[in-house]
Design a protein around this motif. Structure first.
Motif, PDB file in Angstrom:
ATOM      1  N   THR A 455       0.828  -1.213   0.000  1.00 40.03           N
ATOM      2  CA  THR A 455       0.000   0.000   0.000  1.00 40.03           C
ATOM      3  C   THR A 455       0.857   1.256   0.000  1.00 40.03           C
ATOM      4  O   THR A 455       0.600   2.201  -0.762  1.00 40.03           O
ATOM      5  CB  THR A 455      -0.922  -0.004   1.222  1.00 40.03           C
ATOM      6  N   GLU A 456       1.898   1.279   0.857  1.00 38.24           N
ATOM      7  CA  GLU A 456       2.722   2.485   0.944  1.00 38.24           C
ATOM      8  C   GLU A 456       3.445   2.741  -0.366  1.00 38.24           C
ATOM      9  O   GLU A 456       3.572   3.892  -0.810  1.00 38.24           O
ATOM     10  CB  GLU A 456       3.732   2.333   2.095  1.00 38.24           C
ATOM     11  N   LEU A 459       0.925   4.236  -2.838  1.00 33.60           N
ATOM     12  CA  LEU A 459       0.592   5.633  -2.565  1.00 33.60           C
ATOM     13  C   LEU A 459       1.735   6.563  -2.957  1.00 33.60           C
ATOM     14  O   LEU A 459       1.507   7.632  -3.554  1.00 33.60           O
ATOM     15  CB  LEU A 459       0.250   5.808  -1.085  1.00 33.60           C
ATOM     16  N   GLY A 487      -5.558   9.006  -0.170  1.00 38.32           N
ATOM     17  CA  GLY A 487      -5.347   7.736   0.514  1.00 38.32           C
ATOM     18  C   GLY A 487      -6.372   6.696   0.079  1.00 38.32           C
ATOM     19  O   GLY A 487      -7.049   6.834  -0.938  1.00 38.32           O
ATOM     20  N   ILE A 488      -6.448   5.629   0.904  1.00 41.17           N
ATOM     21  CA  ILE A 488      -7.364   4.535   0.585  1.00 41.17           C
ATOM     22  C   ILE A 488      -8.781   4.979   0.929  1.00 41.17           C
ATOM     23  O   ILE A 488      -9.093   5.271   2.087  1.00 41.17           O
ATOM     24  CB  ILE A 488      -6.977   3.259   1.357  1.00 41.17           C
ATOM     25  N   ASP A 489      -9.627   5.011  -0.084  1.00 40.77           N
ATOM     26  CA  ASP A 489     -10.976   5.536   0.096  1.00 40.77           C
ATOM     27  C   ASP A 489     -11.943   4.464   0.576  1.00 40.77           C
ATOM     28  O   ASP A 489     -12.833   4.737   1.381  1.00 40.77           O
ATOM     29  CB  ASP A 489     -11.467   6.139  -1.220  1.00 40.77           C
ATOM     30  N   ILE A 498      -7.975   3.826  -4.130  1.00 41.20           N
ATOM     31  CA  ILE A 498      -7.213   5.023  -3.759  1.00 41.20           C
ATOM     32  C   ILE A 498      -7.798   6.215  -4.521  1.00 41.20           C
ATOM     33  O   ILE A 498      -7.962   6.160  -5.746  1.00 41.20           O
ATOM     34  CB  ILE A 498      -5.720   4.852  -4.086  1.00 41.20           C
TER      35      ILE A 498
END
Length: 555
Positions: A455-456, A459, A487-489, A498
């Motif tokens: 994830t990081e 992003l 960010g993650i919605d 995202i």
């Protein structure tokens, strides 16, 4: 530019003056302009229906001699009889030797004065004839006799060879003047056309080749081009009117110089007076509309160029609104000018417009009651423009439809949707509107990645690609603020969603979003981060598997 408006204003004043001469009724006069016959329809001086008294003129060589009067039923016969007798008397007199005098006698027959010319009976003067001059019958007869004697002598003098030669010289001078004036107007037209071509050729190359330019410069250039087009159209019509006036007026004046052609002058004036009046009114109305368009464009371009009442935040929006205000103002002024031209045309035809205006007020009340929806459309359209809810060039959503605003006036709004359909919406039906391009827009992107992805890393990669795109010169003009990676919605069936926001110039959100998606696809593939697709997992228990039917039968 001031000289252009001054050059147009002078012919326009001339047109207005000619319109005033054409449409204003002039009271009866005892004198007349040489060579220009003054025609007058039989006028009523009594209010009875069939026995009312009407009056008219008797002509010789196209010139008015005297008036006669009779009842409405008898006037045509009497007028035609006197006119024929006068023509016959004139022919006999004109064929006589040059120095032969004309003798006009007034005799008494049955207590009424009778006029004889060279011993030939012409007419009997009646009390109605005397009533026109407001004198007694004898005085009226003497006045007619004096006028006849002078006019017949003048008509014979005009038929002499020397007089015809002198009039021919005058006609030649008028013809030469017509040629010189026509050439001067043509040269002026060619000079203004060359000046326009030079001004276009001297424009910056960026404007000629449509290179990118600031919004205020683009709209100012467009308004100036429209202004030049309206001015050129008004000039072209004025030049055409000038040429027609020179040749038509000169030829008409030449016809009035000779007694043999003056009758054609009367016939032309009789047949063409109303069409000419209507033509002048229509042309003047058209030129006035064009000049008004040029003034509106001039005012708008001056307002934008000067920066009056503008701030950096409102300047860009005003560029979009100015075309809307310009179009609506032009439509309103067009309706006003057409209405004024219609009223002037009625006056030129001799129609009394006072009762018409009084009746129009009553009709207006009736129409207002019958057309309440149109009134609602106009009021709502005025509020839309005043409050800047949207303008031409905006993209809006109204209910279930949406698209680019192509046309906006007080009655309706027309949208062009993504499939090219033109959607027309009455302004009264617009209750809630979503403007997608007012002042600024936003590209709203949702990027799905797989649950197994880092994830990081995803992003950071998305933020890097968006910032790099924002630093490029091509996209800096369209992106107003640095992109925001929110960010993650949400956790969706497609994976991790995202969300990215990018504030852009109006109507540029779709271009920016398309380009960013393309770059993200390439970057995510290179980083090994897969874009998730919709997926569904199915769990099967062992007991269910053992009891699964085989060949349509259970074990």
């Amino acid at each position: 530019m001031r000289f252009q408006f001054l050059a147009l204003a002078l012919p326009a004043v001339g047109i207005a003056s000619s319109m005033a001469v054409c449409v204003v009724s002039v009271p009866k006069a005892t004198a007349q302009i040489p060579f220009v016959p003054q025609l007058q329809a039989p006028s009523s001086i009594s209010n009875d229906s069939d026995n009312r008294v009407v009056s008219g003129w008797i002509y010789l060589d196209g010139r008015r001699l005297f008036q006669i009067a009779a009842t409405r039923t008898n006037f045509p016969e009497r007028s035609e009889d006197i006119q024929k007798k006068l023509e016959k008397i004139g022919q006999n007199y004109f064929q006589s030797p040059a120095k032969t005098p004309v003798k006009v006698d007034v005799r008494k027959v049955n207590e009424l004065p009778v006029i004889y010319v060279n011993g030939q009976y012409l007419m009997t003067v009646t009390s109605e004839d005397a009533g026109l001059r407001q004198v007694d019958i004898s005085t009226s007869a003497n006045q007619v006799a004096e006028s006849l004697q002078e006019d017949l002598q003048q008509a014979k003098q005009e038929r002499q060879i020397q007089s015809l030669i002198d009039q021919g010289k005058i006609a030649g001078g008028i013809g030469l003047a017509m040629i010189v004036m026509s050439w001067g107007v043509y040269s002026w037209q060619r000079r203004t056309q060359k000046d326009l071509e030079k001004s276009i050729a001297s424009q910056p190359q960026r404007e000629l080749f449509n290179y990118p330019k600031p919004a205020d410069q683009a709209i100012t250039t467009q308004l100036n081009q429209r202004q030049q087009q309206h001015l050129q159209e008004a000039k072209r019509r004025l030049f055409q009117l000038s040429q027609a006036g020179i040749w038509g007026g000169g030829s008409f004046f030449i016809l009035g110089l000779f007694p043999y052609t003056r009758g054609f002058q009367v016939a032309i004036l009789t047949a063409a007076q109303f069409p000419v009046r209507l033509g002048v009114v229509c042309l003047a109305t058209y030129v006035a509309i064009r000049l008004t368009y040029a003034l509106i464009d001039r005012f708008a371009s001056t307002l934008i160029s000067s920066g009056a009442f503008l701030t950096p935040e409102s300047s860009a929006r005003l560029q979009l609104r100015v075309s809307t205000f310009s179009g609506v103002t032009k439509s309103i002024t067009t309706a006003i000018w057409v209405g004024v031209g219609f009223l002037i045309a009625l006056v030129s035809l001799g129609i009394d417009i006072v009762p018409l205006l009084a009746g129009a007020s009553l009709v207006g009340v009736a129409l207002s009651l019958a057309s309440q929806n149109l009134i609602k459309d106009a009021i709502n359209g005025f509020l839309i423009i005043l409050e800047d809810q949207y303008a031409l060039g905006d993209v809006i959503n109204v209910g279930d439809v949406g698209g680019l605003v192509e046309n906006l006036n007080l009655r309706m709004t027309q949208l062009r949707d993504s499939e090219g359909r033109l959607i027309t919406i009455p302004n009264s039906e617009i209750k809630v509107v979503a403007n997608l391009s007012s002042r600024w827009s936003r590209a709203d992107l949702t990027i799905p990645i797989a649950y197994q992805a880092d994830t990081e890393e995803a992003l950071n990669l998305i933020a890097t690609i968006a910032d790099k795109m924002n630093q490029e010169m091509q996209w800096q003009r369209q992106i107003l603020e640095p992109p925001q990676v929110l960010g993650i919605d949400q956790f969706g069936d497609r994976g991790l969603i995202i969300r990215v926001w990018i504030k852009t110039q109006p109507l540029k959100q779709w271009d920016v979003a398309r380009e960013l998606r393309r770059r993200l696809k390439v970057a995510l593939d290179e980083a090994g981060i897969s874009i998730s697709v919709p997926q569904q997992a199915i769990w099967v228990n062992d007991d269910q598997l053992l009891n699964f039917p085989s060949n349509g039968k259970a074990n």
